[in-house]
Design a protein around this motif. Structure first.
Motif, mmCIF file in Angstrom:
data_model
loop_
_atom_site.group_PDB
_atom_site.id
_atom_site.type_symbol
_atom_site.label_atom_id
_atom_site.label_comp_id
_atom_site.label_asym_id
_atom_site.label_seq_id
_atom_site.Cartn_x
_atom_site.Cartn_y
_atom_site.Cartn_z
ATOM 1 N N LEU A 11 -3.278 -19.476 -4.095
ATOM 2 C CA LEU A 11 -4.250 -20.994 -3.407
ATOM 3 C C LEU A 11 -5.038 -21.283 -3.881
ATOM 4 O O LEU A 11 -5.624 -22.610 -4.347
ATOM 5 N N TYR A 12 -5.807 -20.609 -5.118
ATOM 6 C CA TYR A 12 -7.050 -20.812 -6.017
ATOM 7 C C TYR A 12 -6.831 -22.336 -6.988
ATOM 8 O O TYR A 12 -7.434 -23.122 -7.432
ATOM 9 N N THR A 56 -7.453 -25.974 -4.928
ATOM 10 C CA THR A 56 -8.690 -25.766 -4.772
ATOM 11 C C THR A 56 -9.615 -27.010 -5.286
ATOM 12 O O THR A 56 -9.041 -28.036 -5.958
ATOM 13 N N THR A 57 -10.493 -27.752 -4.286
ATOM 14 C CA THR A 57 -11.002 -28.732 -4.970
ATOM 15 C C THR A 57 -11.548 -28.618 -5.989
ATOM 16 O O THR A 57 -11.648 -29.092 -6.728
ATOM 17 N N PHE A 58 -12.695 -27.156 -5.588
ATOM 18 C CA PHE A 58 -13.443 -26.630 -6.670
ATOM 19 C C PHE A 58 -12.721 -26.370 -8.090
ATOM 20 O O PHE A 58 -13.263 -26.560 -9.235
ATOM 21 N N LYS A 59 -11.323 -26.284 -8.665
ATOM 22 C CA LYS A 59 -10.452 -26.406 -9.606
ATOM 23 C C LYS A 59 -10.607 -27.620 -9.787
ATOM 24 O O LYS A 59 -10.286 -27.949 -11.372
ATOM 25 N N HIS A 60 -10.405 -28.635 -9.357
ATOM 26 C CA HIS A 60 -9.952 -29.201 -9.840
ATOM 27 C C HIS A 60 -11.117 -30.463 -9.849
ATOM 28 O O HIS A 60 -11.357 -31.211 -11.654
#
Length: 69
Positions: free
Chosen positions: A1-2, A5-9
């Protein structure tokens, strides 16, 4: 799921383009360079922590498995 996420991008955008990161976050002096390095390292860790965890676990079990991954 991570992975989705927007944080990963956000982390990937900084980690994949180190020259752009330096241009945006430039700091003078040794302390500035240290702060830039730590900040860039956090972005790279933010996008790759799951891979790091898998490689550490595989490396503890077998160097061959770590290299294969």
């Amino acid at each position: 799921l991570y992975q989705f996420t927007t944080f990963k991008h956000i982390c990937l955008s900084h980690c994949r383009s180190p020259l752009a990161f330096v241009a945006q976050h430039w700091r003078d002096g040794r302390v500035g360079a240290l702060k830039m390095g730590l900040r860039h390292g956090l972005y790279c860790f933010g996008c790759c922590w799951a891979l790091f965890a898998v490689l550490v676990a595989a490396g503890v079990m077998s160097i061959a498995w770590m290299l294969l991954l």
